[in-house]
Scaffold this motif. Sequence first.
Motif, PDB file in Angstrom:
ATOM      1  N   MET A  32       1.052  -2.089  -7.630  1.00 58.97           N
ATOM      2  CA  MET A  32       0.396  -2.563  -8.756  1.00 58.97           C
ATOM      3  C   MET A  32       0.738  -2.218 -10.257  1.00 58.97           C
ATOM      4  O   MET A  32       0.197  -2.756 -10.932  1.00 58.97           O
ATOM      5  CB  MET A  32      -1.023  -2.471  -8.409  1.00 58.97           C
ATOM      6  CG  MET A  32      -1.706  -3.245  -7.039  1.00 58.97           C
ATOM      7  SD  MET A  32      -1.612  -4.959  -7.171  1.00 58.97           S
ATOM      8  CE  MET A  32      -0.022  -5.366  -6.145  1.00 58.97           C
ATOM      9  N   GLU A  44       0.699  -1.221  -0.096  1.00 60.33           N
ATOM     10  CA  GLU A  44       0.065  -0.110   0.001  1.00 60.33           C
ATOM     11  C   GLU A  44       0.843   1.379   0.023  1.00 60.33           C
ATOM     12  O   GLU A  44       0.245   2.328  -0.292  1.00 60.33           O
ATOM     13  CB  GLU A  44      -1.042  -0.140   1.038  1.00 60.33           C
ATOM     14  CG  GLU A  44      -1.947  -1.024   1.339  1.00 60.33           C
ATOM     15  CD  GLU A  44      -2.542  -1.273   2.543  1.00 60.33           C
ATOM     16  OE1 GLU A  44      -3.572  -1.904   2.528  1.00 60.33           O
ATOM     17  OE2 GLU A  44      -2.252  -0.711   3.527  1.00 60.33           O
ATOM     18  N   TYR A  55      -4.840  -6.417   1.646  1.00 61.97           N
ATOM     19  CA  TYR A  55      -4.274  -5.118   1.643  1.00 61.97           C
ATOM     20  C   TYR A  55      -5.523  -4.303   0.758  1.00 61.97           C
ATOM     21  O   TYR A  55      -6.136  -5.047  -0.137  1.00 61.97           O
ATOM     22  CB  TYR A  55      -2.881  -4.846   0.757  1.00 61.97           C
ATOM     23  CG  TYR A  55      -1.857  -5.562   1.546  1.00 61.97           C
ATOM     24  CD1 TYR A  55      -1.036  -4.787   2.770  1.00 61.97           C
ATOM     25  CD2 TYR A  55      -1.335  -6.675   1.086  1.00 61.97           C
ATOM     26  CE1 TYR A  55      -0.104  -5.339   3.316  1.00 61.97           C
ATOM     27  CE2 TYR A  55      -0.352  -7.317   1.620  1.00 61.97           C
ATOM     28  CZ  TYR A  55       0.485  -6.693   2.667  1.00 61.97           C
ATOM     29  OH  TYR A  55       1.453  -7.346   3.299  1.00 61.97           O
ATOM     30  N   LEU A  93      -5.874  -2.380  -2.280  1.00 62.45           N
ATOM     31  CA  LEU A  93      -4.999  -2.435  -3.453  1.00 62.45           C
ATOM     32  C   LEU A  93      -6.005  -1.867  -4.746  1.00 62.45           C
ATOM     33  O   LEU A  93      -7.170  -2.369  -4.710  1.00 62.45           O
ATOM     34  CB  LEU A  93      -4.371  -3.635  -3.902  1.00 62.45           C
ATOM     35  CG  LEU A  93      -3.436  -4.214  -2.924  1.00 62.45           C
ATOM     36  CD1 LEU A  93      -2.967  -5.627  -3.393  1.00 62.45           C
ATOM     37  CD2 LEU A  93      -2.277  -3.410  -2.591  1.00 62.45           C
ATOM     38  N   ARG A  95      -4.751  -8.923  -2.628  1.00 62.68           N
ATOM     39  CA  ARG A  95      -6.130  -8.155  -2.636  1.00 62.68           C
ATOM     40  C   ARG A  95      -6.824  -8.346  -1.344  1.00 62.68           C
ATOM     41  O   ARG A  95      -7.675  -7.677  -1.190  1.00 62.68           O
ATOM     42  CB  ARG A  95      -7.067  -8.761  -3.939  1.00 62.68           C
ATOM     43  CG  ARG A  95      -6.447  -8.368  -5.174  1.00 62.68           C
ATOM     44  CD  ARG A  95      -7.215  -8.934  -6.318  1.00 62.68           C
ATOM     45  NE  ARG A  95      -8.605  -8.046  -6.341  1.00 62.68           N
ATOM     46  CZ  ARG A  95      -9.633  -8.617  -6.834  1.00 62.68           C
ATOM     47  NH1 ARG A  95      -9.713  -9.971  -7.349  1.00 62.68           N
ATOM     48  NH2 ARG A  95     -10.658  -8.039  -7.053  1.00 62.68           N
TER      49      ARG A  95
END
Length: 320
Positions: A245, A74, A236, A238, A233
């Motif tokens: 990503m 993140e 976190y 995302l 996913r």
Amino acid sequence: MHQTPPLPPAILLMGPTASGKTACALTLARHLPVEIISVDSALVYRDMDIGTAKPSAAEQAICPHHLIDIISPEEAYSAARFCADARRLMGEISARGRIPLLVGGTMLYYKALRDGLSDLPEADPTLRREIEDAAALEGWPALHDELARLDPDAAARLEPNDAQRIQRALEIVRLTGRPLAASYAQRESSVDTHRLIPIGLTPGERAILHARIEKRFDAMLLAGFVDEVETLRRHYRLDASLPSMRCVGYRQALEYLEGRCSLATFRDKGIFATRQLAKRQITWQRNFRERWGDIQELDCLNPELEKQVLESVCARLPAV
């Protein structure tokens, strides 16, 4: 007359993805007192192992590794932070009587470390939100038009929908009142603390590197890459805009998991994106060769590559 003591050595081992950097680094670690500093903007993220080709626990146990698994997916990591971390670690490693070995393919980090950083302002969250809100309302081409009025040269280099770069360019111009070229021209001076020994791994035949990339991507899929991204996913918050990503393969995996493409399309897109990354890395390295003039380039497809890297480094090191 007082003589300045020689600078301690530091090895730079750079090359495109799938060029064999990890294997060469571990060969050096088995013969020389090195500690590895990762020069990879993807390896900094925890829990992103398969898609980044992160060295295994057994490989990391061969010698100390640094700048791996240091932040959450993140979070963001920058060239400026890398330079600060790498310089600190290089000093600490040399103080222990060991040799820093910087390994990876994030060429911007090498450039920042060796040439210094541009005097650019830190990201401004409020201004960034304003730009994003305007883009949501008017579209990125309208923001590109605004950039063209403020900084025509910068706008000419960007596509009208290149959201990330348009946003940063507008942010810099608004914060500094200067065109990007003027901001990039003002660089922090970097003091030489080490005698750098740069080695560049370059493919003698691009098609063979492409075949390696395809084989490695398929191996990642078999190793559970899709499951890894699904787990990320769950753990976190995302989305595709996060730097983690935007790493090659992960953006394409998100598209697949969100139902926006088939598994076959995800595979094809992932391989294509990785090949494009390798192409950019090779171009960076060619520019380094022209700019720095001291890179020893070796064919990464040579079966004797690891031996050649060891011999090249040993020939340029002081007696150890």
